[in-house]
Write a protein that holds these residues in place. Structure first.
Motif, mmCIF file in Angstrom:
data_model
loop_
_atom_site.group_PDB
_atom_site.id
_atom_site.type_symbol
_atom_site.label_atom_id
_atom_site.label_comp_id
_atom_site.label_asym_id
_atom_site.label_seq_id
_atom_site.Cartn_x
_atom_site.Cartn_y
_atom_site.Cartn_z
ATOM 1 N N TRP A 42 0.839 -1.193 0.000
ATOM 2 C CA TRP A 42 0.000 0.000 0.000
ATOM 3 C C TRP A 42 0.880 1.251 0.000
ATOM 4 C CZ3 TRP A 42 -4.638 1.191 -1.326
ATOM 5 C CH2 TRP A 42 -5.208 2.411 -0.917
ATOM 6 N N SER A 45 0.200 5.269 1.633
ATOM 7 C CA SER A 45 0.486 5.740 2.988
ATOM 8 C C SER A 45 1.622 6.754 2.982
ATOM 9 C CB SER A 45 0.832 4.575 3.909
ATOM 10 O OG SER A 45 1.926 3.856 3.393
ATOM 11 N N GLU A 112 -3.584 10.799 6.873
ATOM 12 C CA GLU A 112 -2.525 9.885 7.295
ATOM 13 C C GLU A 112 -2.860 8.445 6.925
ATOM 14 O OE1 GLU A 112 0.015 8.616 11.288
ATOM 15 O OE2 GLU A 112 -1.540 10.157 11.403
ATOM 16 N N GLY A 113 -1.938 7.814 6.225
ATOM 17 C CA GLY A 113 -2.118 6.436 5.800
ATOM 18 C C GLY A 113 -2.806 6.275 4.464
ATOM 19 N N GLU A 169 -8.710 -0.004 7.354
ATOM 20 C CA GLU A 169 -8.002 -0.275 8.595
ATOM 21 C C GLU A 169 -8.784 -1.174 9.555
ATOM 22 O OE1 GLU A 169 -5.394 3.295 9.992
ATOM 23 O OE2 GLU A 169 -7.303 4.102 9.251
ATOM 24 N N SER A 200 1.031 -2.843 6.830
ATOM 25 C CA SER A 200 1.791 -2.489 5.632
ATOM 26 C C SER A 200 3.266 -2.396 5.995
ATOM 27 C CB SER A 200 1.296 -1.162 5.057
ATOM 28 O OG SER A 200 1.508 -0.110 5.971
ATOM 29 N N GLY A 204 4.416 4.292 7.012
ATOM 30 C CA GLY A 204 3.081 4.720 7.397
ATOM 31 C C GLY A 204 2.423 3.779 8.377
ATOM 32 N N VAL A 206 0.109 1.291 8.225
ATOM 33 C CA VAL A 206 -1.331 1.062 8.249
ATOM 34 C C VAL A 206 -1.608 -0.382 8.651
ATOM 35 C CG1 VAL A 206 -3.461 1.040 6.889
ATOM 36 C CG2 VAL A 206 -1.721 2.792 6.460
#
Length: 254
Positions: A42, A45, A112-113, A169, A200, A204, A206
């Motif tokens: 991902w 992020s 964020e993310g 999430e 992830s 980031g 996540v």
């Protein structure tokens, strides 16, 4: 119709893919929904666009496209990053003896993310069902699920199924389940959703929540994936979606 939803790790590896192929073949699935952009980690992020990372994501999805025939005769629905001239898009597609683009993601988060607005250009605001093998299907790409008017529009177009590839999430799973159930209730369609699972690998961090869900046209949860059962297949009766269009609240005019 036999349908499959799944939860796949943030970085799809051969072993996981091979397990999914074996499951789909054993269960004789006719439709498989994969998570959002399943072939690569991902990258959204990261708050700033990185050309190298973008090219790696394109290449990873090119490679996955060469393997989708392994799920034949099932139709596969997911999304992938595409480069269209100067535009970077998150494109929904279905695979049925070849690649068919459906539409591109319109609603792009920027937090964020999920700095998707930094990585992608907005697609067209086109929420039109597509048809394959006589089945009407709508696609809502992750955050698009939160805009219920499009699920209702798909219902008005006679959708039997709404497919929702996700990258969501763990901490917000309850919210996403509410949204999936509401999409089914307002549309009178089966809602099938698959998600990433696990953390992830980037800075980031996540934490994806998994939970692929199959939701009935009345909003009932029919099946859910888990860490121990990452792939779920079941039979659905598409006639239930036809009948649901004539009942509350779907019959109420605009």
């Amino acid at each position: 119709m036999r349908v499959t939803v799944c939860e796949l790790p943030d970085s799809l590896v051969d072993e996981t893919w091979e397990n999914l192929v074996r499951h789909v073949r054993k269960e004789q699935s006719e439709l498989v929904v994969l998570p959002e952009m399943p072939a690569c980690p991902w990258f959204a992020s990261m708050s700033r666009f990185d050309e190298r990372v973008w090219q790696e994501a394109l290449q990873a999805h090119d490679a996955l496209m060469t393997r989708l025939d392994e799920l034949t005769p099932a139709t596969v629905i997911s999304t992938r990053p595409v480069q269209d001239g100067a535009y970077r898009l998150n494109q929904a597609f279905f695979w049925n003896e070849g690649y068919c683009a459906i539409r591109t993601k319109y609603y792009l988060p920027d937090e964020e993310g999920f700095y998707e607005a930094s990585w992608f250009h907005r697609g067209e605001k086109d929420f039109t069902v597509f048809r394959t093998r006589g089945i009407a299907i709508g696609v809502l790409i992750c955050s698009e699920l939160m805009f219920n008017e499009w699920a209702r529009l798909y219902g008005k177009q006679g959708a039997h199924i709404i497919a929702v590839p996700r990258a969501t999430e763990r901490k917000t799973l309850d919210r996403w389940l509410v949204a999936l159930r509401m999409a089914a209730i307002v549309s009178g369609a089966f809602v099938l959703s698959s998600n990433r699972v696990g953390k992830s690998g980037d800075a980031g961090g996540v934490e994806f929540g998994g939970c692929g869900w199959i939701i009935s046209p009345e909003g009932d949860v029919l099946a859910s994936t888990s860490r121990s059962k990452p792939f779920i297949t079941m039979d659905i009766d598409l006639n239930e979606a036809v009948c649901a269009k004539r009942t509350y609240p779907r019959y109420i005019p605009e």
